[in-house]
Design an enzyme around this catalytic site. Structure first.
Site, PDB file in Angstrom:
ATOM      1  N   TYR A 167       0.827  -1.209   0.000  1.00 54.03           N
ATOM      2  CA  TYR A 167       0.000   0.000   0.000  1.00 54.03           C
ATOM      3  C   TYR A 167       0.858   1.255   0.000  1.00 54.03           C
ATOM      4  CZ  TYR A 167      -3.431   3.453   1.620  1.00 54.03           C
ATOM      5  OH  TYR A 167      -4.228   4.564   1.747  1.00 54.03           O
ATOM      6  N   ALA A 169       4.021   1.635  -0.833  1.00 54.81           N
ATOM      7  CA  ALA A 169       4.777   1.747  -2.078  1.00 54.81           C
ATOM      8  C   ALA A 169       3.891   2.238  -3.218  1.00 54.81           C
ATOM      9  CB  ALA A 169       5.398   0.404  -2.444  1.00 54.81           C
ATOM     10  N   LYS A 171       1.117   4.080  -2.949  1.00 53.67           N
ATOM     11  CA  LYS A 171       0.773   5.479  -2.739  1.00 53.67           C
ATOM     12  C   LYS A 171       1.943   6.398  -3.063  1.00 53.67           C
ATOM     13  CE  LYS A 171      -3.509   5.071  -1.577  1.00 53.67           C
ATOM     14  NZ  LYS A 171      -4.539   5.445  -2.570  1.00 53.67           N
TER      15      LYS A 171
END
Length: 264
Positions: A167, A169, A171
């Site tokens: 998640y 990475a 974002k």
């Protein structure tokens, strides 16, 4: 006195991932600001409910469905919205989800590590969907030499946390993707920015007790001592879509109560 530079009334806005949560809040904010809103999600039930709420306010809502992580699904969404609206002024990509798992099983823990499917699912939902939306809608905006894209990232793009490798990475990838596309499209009059929300739980998706507990715990975690209201990221998106932001591109804007700058 009002400033016309902040006016988005009459804009045609597509929000991908608007069936619930932050995406729903963004859709409601644009509708209240006078924009015509196309709301896209996987299921008819969720977008139908949001469309009903917008129409009850006197706004224009177009519910569409499709899997925005896949080219075929996003192309379907783009085709249906352009067929109905004729053009798209603002694109918001807001599909997102996460899981909490370590990359590999940790010594002394019973929790299994992340699988390839876990990783691919989270990255596709949070990052690939932004690519698919820009790939599908970009040519339309570039041909018109105008438009605004707003990718919804997250405060996790500024700081990694244990258990959220995929998640966080993804974002962070949305932030860099935004910067890259902004540079590619700036010469053609299309602006691309990102909004990085903090904690914005949807009160309709949890019990009143659970929501109150989250609100209470926020006092110790978040500098502004509260969780965000669903429409607050939407207010920032309305600004970024307006003429007032005509000189703004390639930026990631945090709306997180200060949690991304809080010292550990």
């Amino acid at each position: 006195m009002s400033l016309p530079e902040f006016d988005v009334s009459g804009q045609k806005v597509l929000i991908v991932g608007a069936g619930r949560g932050i995406g729903k809040g963004i859709a409601l904010a644009f509708a209240e600001a006078g924009a015509d809103v196309a709301i896209a999600s996987l299921t008819e039930t969720t977008v139908g409910q949001v469309a009903k709420e917008i129409r009850s306010m006197g706004g224009v809502a177009l519910p569409v469905t499709g899997d925005a992580t896949k080219a075929s699904g996003m192309d379907k969404i783009a085709f249906e919205v352009l067929a109905e609206f004729g053009h798209i002024d603002t694109l918001v990509t807001c599909v997102g989800d996460s899981i909490r798992k370590p990359v590999a099983k940790l010594p002394g823990s019973d929790e299994e590590g992340m699988t390839e499917d876990d990783w691919n699912r989270v990255v596709n939902i949070n990052l690939t969907e932004a690519f698919q939306a820009c790939r599908a809608i970009g040519p339309h905006m570039l041909e018109r030499s105008q438009g605004s894209v707003i990718n919804i990232s997250g405060w996790a793009s500024f700081r990694g946390r244990p258990g959220y490798s995929a998640y966080d990475a993804a974002k962070a990838g949305v932030m860099r993707f935004t910067e890259t596309v902004a540079q590619e499209w700036a010469p053609y009059g299309v602006r691309v920015n990102a909004v990085a929300p903090g904690s914005f739980p949807d009160p309709e998706q949890m019990s009143a007790e659970a929501y109150a507990e989250r609100q209470e715990s926020a006092k110790d975690r978040i500098p502004l001592r509260r969780m965000g209201n669903l429409k607050e990221p939407g207010y920032l998106c309305v600004f970024l879509a307006s003429p007032a932001a005509s000189y703004v591109t390639g930026q990631t804007w945090a709306v997180d109560g200060g949690i991304s700058i809080k010292q550990p």
